[in-house]
Design a protein around this motif. Structure first.
Motif, PDB file in Angstrom:
ATOM      1  N   VAL A   1      30.392  55.886  26.785  1.00  0.00           N
ATOM      2  CA  VAL A   1      28.967  56.077  27.077  1.00  0.00           C
ATOM      3  C   VAL A   1      28.387  57.070  26.077  1.00  0.00           C
ATOM      4  O   VAL A   1      28.974  58.126  25.833  1.00  0.00           O
ATOM      5  CB  VAL A   1      28.761  56.605  28.519  1.00  0.00           C
ATOM      6  CG1 VAL A   1      27.302  56.949  28.758  1.00  0.00           C
ATOM      7  CG2 VAL A   1      29.227  55.563  29.542  1.00  0.00           C
ATOM      8  N   SER A   2      27.265  56.698  25.483  1.00  0.00           N
ATOM      9  CA  SER A   2      26.592  57.608  24.548  1.00  0.00           C
ATOM     10  C   SER A   2      25.086  57.385  24.642  1.00  0.00           C
ATOM     11  O   SER A   2      24.626  56.447  25.301  1.00  0.00           O
ATOM     12  CB  SER A   2      27.063  57.356  23.107  1.00  0.00           C
ATOM     13  OG  SER A   2      26.511  56.162  22.605  1.00  0.00           O
ATOM     14  N   GLY A   3      24.335  58.253  23.973  1.00  0.00           N
ATOM     15  CA  GLY A   3      22.877  58.126  23.976  1.00  0.00           C
ATOM     16  C   GLY A   3      22.333  57.405  22.763  1.00  0.00           C
ATOM     17  O   GLY A   3      21.111  57.424  22.528  1.00  0.00           O
ATOM     18  N   ASN A   4      23.212  56.741  22.006  1.00  0.00           N
ATOM     19  CA  ASN A   4      22.780  56.094  20.766  1.00  0.00           C
ATOM     20  C   ASN A   4      21.717  55.024  21.001  1.00  0.00           C
ATOM     21  O   ASN A   4      20.755  54.901  20.241  1.00  0.00           O
ATOM     22  CB  ASN A   4      23.974  55.472  20.030  1.00  0.00           C
ATOM     23  CG  ASN A   4      24.897  56.535  19.466  1.00  0.00           C
ATOM     24  OD1 ASN A   4      24.495  57.686  19.286  1.00  0.00           O
ATOM     25  ND2 ASN A   4      26.144  56.168  19.202  1.00  0.00           N
TER      26      ASN A   4
ATOM     27  N   SER B   1      24.816  48.072  24.754  1.00  0.00           N
ATOM     28  CA  SER B   1      24.593  49.076  25.792  1.00  0.00           C
ATOM     29  C   SER B   1      24.560  48.403  27.162  1.00  0.00           C
ATOM     30  O   SER B   1      24.083  47.272  27.298  1.00  0.00           O
ATOM     31  CB  SER B   1      23.259  49.805  25.552  1.00  0.00           C
ATOM     32  OG  SER B   1      22.922  50.632  26.655  1.00  0.00           O
ATOM     33  N   ILE B   2      25.048  49.117  28.195  1.00  0.00           N
ATOM     34  CA  ILE B   2      24.988  48.580  29.555  1.00  0.00           C
ATOM     35  C   ILE B   2      23.626  48.850  30.195  1.00  0.00           C
ATOM     36  O   ILE B   2      23.350  48.359  31.291  1.00  0.00           O
ATOM     37  CB  ILE B   2      26.098  49.162  30.454  1.00  0.00           C
ATOM     38  CG1 ILE B   2      25.896  50.672  30.663  1.00  0.00           C
ATOM     39  CG2 ILE B   2      27.478  48.864  29.890  1.00  0.00           C
ATOM     40  CD1 ILE B   2      26.809  51.273  31.728  1.00  0.00           C
ATOM     41  N   LEU B   3      22.763  49.612  29.531  1.00  0.00           N
ATOM     42  CA  LEU B   3      21.513  50.039  30.148  1.00  0.00           C
ATOM     43  C   LEU B   3      20.570  48.881  30.488  1.00  0.00           C
ATOM     44  O   LEU B   3      20.062  48.816  31.616  1.00  0.00           O
ATOM     45  CB  LEU B   3      20.808  51.067  29.254  1.00  0.00           C
ATOM     46  CG  LEU B   3      19.687  51.879  29.891  1.00  0.00           C
ATOM     47  CD1 LEU B   3      20.162  52.562  31.167  1.00  0.00           C
ATOM     48  CD2 LEU B   3      19.161  52.917  28.899  1.00  0.00           C
ATOM     49  N   PRO B   4      20.289  47.930  29.567  1.00  0.00           N
ATOM     50  CA  PRO B   4      19.418  46.810  29.945  1.00  0.00           C
ATOM     51  C   PRO B   4      19.991  46.001  31.109  1.00  0.00           C
ATOM     52  O   PRO B   4      19.256  45.587  32.006  1.00  0.00           O
ATOM     53  CB  PRO B   4      19.338  45.972  28.662  1.00  0.00           C
ATOM     54  CG  PRO B   4      19.624  46.936  27.566  1.00  0.00           C
ATOM     55  CD  PRO B   4      20.642  47.879  28.139  1.00  0.00           C
ATOM     56  N   GLY B   5      21.318  45.775  31.085  1.00  0.00           N
ATOM     57  CA  GLY B   5      21.950  45.045  32.177  1.00  0.00           C
ATOM     58  C   GLY B   5      21.863  45.798  33.492  1.00  0.00           C
ATOM     59  O   GLY B   5      21.654  45.193  34.548  1.00  0.00           O
ATOM     60  N   PHE B   6      22.007  47.112  33.428  1.00  0.00           N
ATOM     61  CA  PHE B   6      21.881  47.901  34.654  1.00  0.00           C
ATOM     62  C   PHE B   6      20.483  47.766  35.239  1.00  0.00           C
ATOM     63  O   PHE B   6      20.317  47.644  36.459  1.00  0.00           O
ATOM     64  CB  PHE B   6      22.187  49.377  34.387  1.00  0.00           C
ATOM     65  CG  PHE B   6      21.729  50.278  35.502  1.00  0.00           C
ATOM     66  CD1 PHE B   6      22.382  50.268  36.723  1.00  0.00           C
ATOM     67  CD2 PHE B   6      20.613  51.093  35.348  1.00  0.00           C
ATOM     68  CE1 PHE B   6      21.942  51.069  37.772  1.00  0.00           C
ATOM     69  CE2 PHE B   6      20.166  51.887  36.384  1.00  0.00           C
ATOM     70  CZ  PHE B   6      20.829  51.880  37.602  1.00  0.00           C
ATOM     71  N   VAL B   7      19.457  47.782  34.390  1.00  0.00           N
ATOM     72  CA  VAL B   7      18.076  47.659  34.876  1.00  0.00           C
ATOM     73  C   VAL B   7      17.886  46.322  35.595  1.00  0.00           C
ATOM     74  O   VAL B   7      17.320  46.263  36.694  1.00  0.00           O
ATOM     75  CB  VAL B   7      17.067  47.804  33.715  1.00  0.00           C
ATOM     76  CG1 VAL B   7      15.659  47.431  34.170  1.00  0.00           C
ATOM     77  CG2 VAL B   7      17.085  49.233  33.178  1.00  0.00           C
ATOM     78  N   LEU B   8      18.362  45.230  34.979  1.00  0.00           N
ATOM     79  CA  LEU B   8      18.262  43.913  35.635  1.00  0.00           C
ATOM     80  C   LEU B   8      19.022  43.909  36.962  1.00  0.00           C
ATOM     81  O   LEU B   8      18.522  43.442  37.985  1.00  0.00           O
ATOM     82  CB  LEU B   8      18.794  42.826  34.702  1.00  0.00           C
ATOM     83  CG  LEU B   8      18.618  41.367  35.154  1.00  0.00           C
ATOM     84  CD1 LEU B   8      18.591  40.446  33.937  1.00  0.00           C
ATOM     85  CD2 LEU B   8      19.724  40.904  36.104  1.00  0.00           C
TER      86      LEU B   8
END
Length: 277
Positions: A79-82, A207-214
């Motif tokens: 996990v990173s903020g890139n 990144s897992i972030l877009p998938g987490f939002v969905l």
């Protein structure tokens, strides 16, 4: 790509799935003990805490925290903020819209092919959604843990070994496993289809972030509908539109008008985000 790398990746995938299931089992024991302590021995006499909504919700939170800590700590899902440095706010907004646009069409398809959850599974979810911990568990923590394991862990490993030419295999395998671990056909097919979208977004962004939002939107809408529209819990999609076929098909058309353009927008925006990394 050589056979040694492939077998190493297969072993990692088996390890990740086994740990995911094991952590859930261990967390159920921990959650049961916590609820028993909170309520006192007299309050839990004759109550099966393994089927209690509060116990199941606390279990889901505990297992999600352990899973996240283990996979991130072991760097199985770095996990990173890139990705956030690319300012992907448009992608995240479109991911939320994709989650909204997929709900009615999915429900309509499942009703047409007569797929329903087993009564025991449905009762379990209802018991979780009735308690205060329910949203924290199903709406937030479970999506985080599942994205860390299935996209950040399994898909990342497969992408690394299979390469660019076989990226759809790296997307499909975690989606299939994601569907299988739900242990029933209705949830399994839904999880597989959503898993393909989640895997596609992870492949394009890293990144897992877009998938987490969905994932978060999908689970949050289910939670809200359960609590704000209790009459829909045992009903059909048509009941949401008060038995009006025209309104129902209008709602489906409107959902597709969200879903299809959103796919196009994500395809364009995630490509640019990937090029910026």
């Amino acid at each position: 790509m050589n056979s040694k790398d492939i077998w190493r990746s297969v072993l990692y995938v088996i390890l990740f799935v086994a740990l995911f299931v094991l952590i859930q089992s261990i967390s159920l024991v921990i959650g049961t003990q916590i609820v028993a302590l909170l309520r006192g021995s007299e309050a839990v006499n004759g109550v099966n805490l393994s089927k209690d909504g509060e116990c199941l919700a606390i279990t889901a939170v505990i297992s999600s925290l352990i899973t996240f800590g283990l996979f991130v700590g072991m760097r199985w899902a770095p996990v990173s903020g890139n990705y956030l440095k690319t300012r992907p706010w448009g992608v995240l907004c479109w991911a939320a819209l994709l989650g909204l646009g997929s709900i009615l069409p999915m429900e309509f398809i499942f009703e047409k092919i007569n797929l329903t959850m087993p009564s025991e599974t449905e009762a379990m979810f209802e018991s979780i959604m009735k308690v205060s911990w329910g949203y924290v568990a199903l709406g937030v923590m479970v999506p985080i843990a599942e994205e860390v394991v299935f996209r950040g862990g399994i898909q990342r490993v497969l992408q690394n070994v299979l390469g660019e030419r076989n990226h759809w295999i790296a997307i499909m395998v975690p989606a299939l496993i994601f569907g299988a671990i739900h242990f029933n056909l209705a949830q399994g097919i839904h999880a597989f289809l959503i898993g393909l979208l989640l895997g596609w977004m992870y492949y394009r962004t890293g990144s897992i972030l877009p998938g987490f939002v969905l994932h978060w939107v999908n689970n949050s809408v289910a939670y809200l509908m359960f609590n704000l529209m209790p009459h829909m819990n045992d009903g059909k999609l048509i009941d949401l539109f008060h038995g009006n076929d025209r309104m129902m098909y209008g709602g489906l058309f409107f959902s597709l008008c969200i879903f299809l353009p959103t796919l196009f927008q994500l395809g364009m925006r995630m490509k640019r985000a990937k090029e910026q990394r």
